[in-house]
Design an enzyme around this catalytic site. Structure first.
Site, PDB file in Angstrom:
ATOM      1  N   CYS A  65       0.823  -1.211   0.000  1.00  9.16           N
ATOM      2  CA  CYS A  65       0.000   0.000   0.000  1.00  9.16           C
ATOM      3  C   CYS A  65       0.857   1.261   0.000  1.00  9.16           C
ATOM      4  O   CYS A  65       1.671   1.452   0.900  1.00  9.16           O
ATOM      5  CB  CYS A  65      -0.914   0.002   1.225  1.00  9.16           C
ATOM      6  SG  CYS A  65      -1.894   1.510   1.385  1.00  9.16           S
ATOM      7  N   ARG A 134     -14.289  -0.148   4.966  1.00  4.80           N
ATOM      8  CA  ARG A 134     -13.175  -1.066   4.753  1.00  4.80           C
ATOM      9  C   ARG A 134     -12.120  -0.853   5.825  1.00  4.80           C
ATOM     10  O   ARG A 134     -11.762   0.282   6.114  1.00  4.80           O
ATOM     11  CB  ARG A 134     -12.542  -0.820   3.376  1.00  4.80           C
ATOM     12  CG  ARG A 134     -13.381  -1.225   2.218  1.00  4.80           C
ATOM     13  CD  ARG A 134     -12.710  -0.910   0.888  1.00  4.80           C
ATOM     14  NE  ARG A 134     -12.621   0.523   0.643  1.00  4.80           N
ATOM     15  CZ  ARG A 134     -11.544   1.258   0.812  1.00  4.80           C
ATOM     16  NH1 ARG A 134     -10.434   0.711   1.258  1.00  4.80           N
ATOM     17  NH2 ARG A 134     -11.548   2.549   0.549  1.00  4.80           N
ATOM     18  N   VAL A 137      -5.149   0.419   5.785  1.00  8.22           N
ATOM     19  CA  VAL A 137      -3.807   0.734   6.262  1.00  8.22           C
ATOM     20  C   VAL A 137      -3.354   2.039   5.609  1.00  8.22           C
ATOM     21  O   VAL A 137      -3.791   2.345   4.488  1.00  8.22           O
ATOM     22  CB  VAL A 137      -2.807  -0.405   5.928  1.00  8.22           C
ATOM     23  CG1 VAL A 137      -3.055  -1.602   6.805  1.00  8.22           C
ATOM     24  CG2 VAL A 137      -2.881  -0.811   4.457  1.00  8.22           C
ATOM     25  N   TYR A 200      -5.306   5.273  -9.340  1.00  9.34           N
ATOM     26  CA  TYR A 200      -6.457   4.495  -8.872  1.00  9.34           C
ATOM     27  C   TYR A 200      -7.735   4.939  -9.579  1.00  9.34           C
ATOM     28  O   TYR A 200      -8.607   4.128  -9.892  1.00  9.34           O
ATOM     29  CB  TYR A 200      -6.620   4.640  -7.361  1.00  9.34           C
ATOM     30  CG  TYR A 200      -5.643   3.810  -6.570  1.00  9.34           C
ATOM     31  CD1 TYR A 200      -5.950   2.516  -6.185  1.00  9.34           C
ATOM     32  CD2 TYR A 200      -4.394   4.322  -6.216  1.00  9.34           C
ATOM     33  CE1 TYR A 200      -5.049   1.743  -5.466  1.00  9.34           C
ATOM     34  CE2 TYR A 200      -3.482   3.562  -5.501  1.00  9.34           C
ATOM     35  CZ  TYR A 200      -3.816   2.266  -5.131  1.00  9.34           C
ATOM     36  OH  TYR A 200      -2.912   1.509  -4.428  1.00  9.34           O
TER      37      TYR A 200
END
Length: 337
Positions: A65, A134, A137, A200
């Protein structure tokens, strides 16, 4: 509140799957819009702030991530490794629990050795039993309560750099100098919306129009950054700052994952001479390359991304690209001496 106050890391999923939290992040026009952070209490000395104490917190990350990776880069550069412990999640998400989560399957017994939990969601439920988003992290856990107390990844590096200064190692660099704060924050906003989250937006778009808009956004900004880095070694001059950390985490994943997995395929990073030299310069700096897990990144983006779509198509892990080129000379120190 910053416009960047959004969360990672996410899985694209079929828009028709209304039971998935991710489906709620697709706008009617097909654009991907992230959920917001919930645990945003700042660190500080003021009343109501999170106390700054050695060995009080555990930082949970997944090396895949980018938002979590930048916390770990800053933690290492500033010497906070002996002050804030680190828990690491598997790059492959669990597939047999019927929900999006992260798992501690890299640890013995599939349990985090300090927090004694199997899934990241357990720590979110500890903090809020009604939490329905969700589990994301980075997440900072208070070891006294085993609850998530901070997941505002946008501001976390600022806190490590400013509020935790008394625990910095001797001669630690100033990644967030006061005299450049305004400039750094402004550039960080651009980097997030057009590069970090831009890839993204392209990869998770569910309409051609949304995809192409994000695609153009990414490459227009990469062209702009290529020009900027033709004139100076780092984004704000001759020293590494918070902005460089934020740009690096996307560049490190670009050719390895985003180029193919997210269809941002106009150019590769290595096709930009200055950006490529700059990225290698950072990679070869302590804290950057030695926290970059290319193998985990590839596994996540190519083997774990579509688990909720139940595709019959077998998942293939790409063999390339050749990662040894990250260690080739960049000569930027000489170029901008």
């Amino acid at each position: 509140m910053s416009k960047e106050n959004e969360v990672c890391c996410v899985l694209p999923t079929n828009q028709k799957n209304e039971t998935s939290p991710v489906s709620k992040e697709i706008a009617k026009d097909g654009r991907f819009v992230r959920q917001t952070n919930q645990f945003t209490t700042p660190f500080g000395e003021e009343e109501g702030s999170l106390p700054i104490e050695k060995n009080r917190y555990r930082l949970i990350w997944a090396p895949v991530c980018p938002w979590a990776h930048r916390q770990v880069i800053v933690r290492k550069i500033l010497g906070l490794e002996e002050v804030i412990s680190l828990g690491t999640l598997d790059p492959l998400r669990p597939t047999d629990i019927g929900k999006i989560d992260w798992a501690f399957t890299l640890d013995e017994g599939n349990i985090d050795p300090v927090l004694k939990v199997q899934y990241l969601s357990e720590l979110y439920k500890n903090a809020d039993p009604e939490y329905s988003g969700r589990p994301t992290v980075p997440a900072v856990i208070d070891l006294q309560t085993k609850k998530v107390v901070q997941n505002d990844y946008h501001n976390l590096t600022y806190y490590w750099e400013r509020e935790w200064k008394k625990f910095h190692k001797k001669d630690a660099p100033d990644l967030f100098p006061v005299e450049k704060e305004k400039e750094i924050r402004e550039l960080n906003e651009i980097i997030f919306h057009e590069i970090n989250n831009g890839v993204y937006k392209a990869g998770f778009a569910q309409s051609q129009e949304a995809y192409e808009a994000a695609y153009e956004l990414v490459f227009n900004r990469l062209d702009w950054l290529e020009e900027r880095l033709s004139k100076q070694r780092f984004l704000h001059g001759d020293k590494i700052t918070d902005s460089d950390v934020r740009l690096y985490v996307t560049l490190a994943r670009f050719d390895t994952a985003y180029y193919a997995a997210f269809n941002v395929n106009k150019k590769r990073l290595i096709d930009y001479p200055n950006l490529w030299g700059y990225a290698r310069d950072l990679y070869q700096t302590d804290g950057f390359g030695n926290t970059t897990d290319f193998d985990g990144i590839k596994k996540h983006y190519f083997l774990s991304l579509h688990i909720l779509e139940k595709e019959s198509k077998p998942k293939i892990l790409p063999k390339g690209p050749d990662l040894s080129i990250w260690k080739t000379p960049h000569n930027r120190a000489t170029q901008f001496a």
